[in-house]
Design a protein around this motif. Structure first.
Motif, mmCIF file in Angstrom:
data_model
loop_
_atom_site.group_PDB
_atom_site.id
_atom_site.type_symbol
_atom_site.label_atom_id
_atom_site.label_comp_id
_atom_site.label_asym_id
_atom_site.label_seq_id
_atom_site.Cartn_x
_atom_site.Cartn_y
_atom_site.Cartn_z
ATOM 1 N N ASP A 157 2.381 0.435 -11.753
ATOM 2 C CA ASP A 157 3.715 -0.119 -11.500
ATOM 3 C C ASP A 157 3.780 -1.570 -11.954
ATOM 4 O O ASP A 157 2.821 -2.331 -11.792
ATOM 5 C CB ASP A 157 4.064 -0.061 -10.011
ATOM 6 N N LEU A 158 4.923 -1.953 -12.505
ATOM 7 C CA LEU A 158 5.174 -3.337 -12.909
ATOM 8 C C LEU A 158 5.716 -4.082 -11.695
ATOM 9 O O LEU A 158 6.730 -3.682 -11.115
ATOM 10 C CB LEU A 158 6.173 -3.391 -14.064
ATOM 11 N N VAL A 159 5.007 -5.138 -11.295
ATOM 12 C CA VAL A 159 5.388 -5.885 -10.103
ATOM 13 C C VAL A 159 5.436 -7.382 -10.377
ATOM 14 O O VAL A 159 4.751 -7.892 -11.267
ATOM 15 C CB VAL A 159 4.423 -5.624 -8.922
ATOM 16 N N GLY A 160 6.239 -8.057 -9.594
ATOM 17 C CA GLY A 160 6.259 -9.507 -9.562
ATOM 18 C C GLY A 160 5.572 -9.941 -8.283
ATOM 19 O O GLY A 160 5.814 -9.365 -7.216
ATOM 20 N N ILE A 161 4.716 -10.925 -8.393
ATOM 21 C CA ILE A 161 3.955 -11.410 -7.247
ATOM 22 C C ILE A 161 4.243 -12.888 -7.062
ATOM 23 O O ILE A 161 4.213 -13.664 -8.021
ATOM 24 C CB ILE A 161 2.432 -11.220 -7.469
ATOM 25 N N LYS A 176 0.889 9.806 -5.947
ATOM 26 C CA LYS A 176 1.940 10.538 -5.242
ATOM 27 C C LYS A 176 2.218 9.882 -3.897
ATOM 28 O O LYS A 176 2.028 10.477 -2.851
ATOM 29 C CB LYS A 176 1.525 11.987 -5.057
ATOM 30 N N LYS A 177 2.645 8.638 -3.922
ATOM 31 C CA LYS A 177 3.042 7.952 -2.699
ATOM 32 C C LYS A 177 4.523 8.168 -2.498
ATOM 33 O O LYS A 177 5.225 8.673 -3.366
ATOM 34 C CB LYS A 177 2.750 6.456 -2.805
ATOM 35 N N GLU A 178 4.992 7.746 -1.333
ATOM 36 C CA GLU A 178 6.420 7.852 -1.058
ATOM 37 C C GLU A 178 7.188 7.016 -2.062
ATOM 38 O O GLU A 178 6.722 5.978 -2.511
ATOM 39 C CB GLU A 178 6.710 7.344 0.353
ATOM 40 N N SER A 179 8.380 7.472 -2.397
ATOM 41 C CA SER A 179 9.191 6.709 -3.335
ATOM 42 C C SER A 179 9.680 5.432 -2.682
ATOM 43 O O SER A 179 9.848 5.371 -1.466
ATOM 44 C CB SER A 179 10.375 7.536 -3.833
ATOM 45 N N SER A 187 0.811 -1.211 0.000
ATOM 46 C CA SER A 187 0.000 0.000 0.000
ATOM 47 C C SER A 187 0.851 1.269 0.000
ATOM 48 O O SER A 187 0.509 2.257 -0.644
ATOM 49 C CB SER A 187 -0.914 -0.003 1.221
ATOM 50 N N LYS A 188 1.967 1.230 0.686
ATOM 51 C CA LYS A 188 2.793 2.426 0.843
ATOM 52 C C LYS A 188 3.669 2.726 -0.374
ATOM 53 O O LYS A 188 3.863 3.881 -0.738
ATOM 54 C CB LYS A 188 3.675 2.267 2.083
ATOM 55 N N TYR A 189 4.199 1.691 -1.024
ATOM 56 C CA TYR A 189 5.217 1.912 -2.045
ATOM 57 C C TYR A 189 4.834 1.536 -3.475
ATOM 58 O O TYR A 189 5.541 1.892 -4.405
ATOM 59 C CB TYR A 189 6.497 1.149 -1.679
ATOM 60 N N VAL A 190 3.757 0.797 -3.662
ATOM 61 C CA VAL A 190 3.396 0.353 -5.012
ATOM 62 C C VAL A 190 2.159 1.113 -5.479
ATOM 63 O O VAL A 190 1.169 1.196 -4.757
ATOM 64 C CB VAL A 190 3.164 -1.177 -5.054
ATOM 65 N N TYR A 196 7.548 -7.867 -5.552
ATOM 66 C CA TYR A 196 8.781 -7.290 -6.070
ATOM 67 C C TYR A 196 8.421 -6.132 -6.988
ATOM 68 O O TYR A 196 7.693 -6.327 -7.960
ATOM 69 C CB TYR A 196 9.570 -8.322 -6.889
ATOM 70 N N LEU A 197 8.923 -4.944 -6.700
ATOM 71 C CA LEU A 197 8.701 -3.800 -7.577
ATOM 72 C C LEU A 197 9.727 -3.877 -8.697
ATOM 73 O O LEU A 197 10.926 -3.805 -8.464
ATOM 74 C CB LEU A 197 8.849 -2.484 -6.813
ATOM 75 N N ILE A 198 9.253 -4.080 -9.930
ATOM 76 C CA ILE A 198 10.139 -4.214 -11.096
ATOM 77 C C ILE A 198 10.418 -2.853 -11.713
ATOM 78 O O ILE A 198 11.561 -2.510 -11.996
ATOM 79 C CB ILE A 198 9.532 -5.195 -12.121
ATOM 80 N N SER A 199 9.368 -2.070 -11.951
ATOM 81 C CA SER A 199 9.559 -0.705 -12.447
ATOM 82 C C SER A 199 8.353 0.136 -12.078
ATOM 83 O O SER A 199 7.232 -0.364 -12.015
ATOM 84 C CB SER A 199 9.789 -0.674 -13.958
ATOM 85 N N GLN A 200 8.607 1.406 -11.832
ATOM 86 C CA GLN A 200 7.533 2.308 -11.476
ATOM 87 C C GLN A 200 6.925 2.903 -12.735
ATOM 88 O O GLN A 200 7.634 3.361 -13.600
ATOM 89 C CB GLN A 200 8.042 3.407 -10.547
ATOM 90 N N GLY A 201 5.614 2.866 -12.795
ATOM 91 C CA GLY A 201 4.929 3.431 -13.949
ATOM 92 C C GLY A 201 3.654 4.111 -13.530
ATOM 93 O O GLY A 201 2.868 4.561 -14.333
#
Length: 135
Positions: free
Chosen positions: A78-82, A119-122, A71-74, A110-115
């Protein structure tokens, strides 16, 4: 058998896709945090010389620390691995109608790339060889 034992090899899911919306974070009465999300997985192929595309939507739920981190970072997009397991839910609504839903219970993300555009924390940069966030 205890979690992580040999029985767990029968129900494992690994997915890569884009988060369809920002996570909905809430707390159970016992204080456990839960985050609900959806993952878009796009399948592409060529048929009769024409490019085809179909997007599959997967509902997912994370618990505890994994829910908080998700919730905080994704963010949406965003492209993620689950990594997780399939969870089959059944319930009855207020009108008495029965519902069934197959979803993924997230164990690791797993955060693969931000897309995303929220405006959450980086996302903090992990140290080399540091493990992923898991519950």
């Amino acid at each position: 058998m205890e979690p992580g034992g040999r029985d767990d090899i029968m129900n494992n899911v690994n997915l890569i896709g884009r988060l369809g919306r920002d996570c909905d974070l809430r707390s159970l009465p016992n204080g456990t945090m839960i985050a609900d999300a959806s993952l878009a997985i796009t399948e592409r192929w060529t048929q009769d010389g024409k490019k085809q595309e179909k997007t599959h939507w997967v509902k997912m739920t994370a618990f505890g620390k994994t829910a908080e981190i998700l919730s905080k970072y994704v963010n949406k997009g965003d492209l993620v691995g689950i990594y997780g397991s399939l969870d089959y839910r059944q319930w009855q609504d207020k009108q008495g109608k029965n519902h069934n839903q197959l979803q993924v219970k997230i164990r690791e993300v797993y955060l693969i790339s931000q897309g995303g555009s929220s405006k959450k924390e980086s996302t903090p940069q992990p140290e080399p060889d540091s493990p992923s966030v898991t519950d």
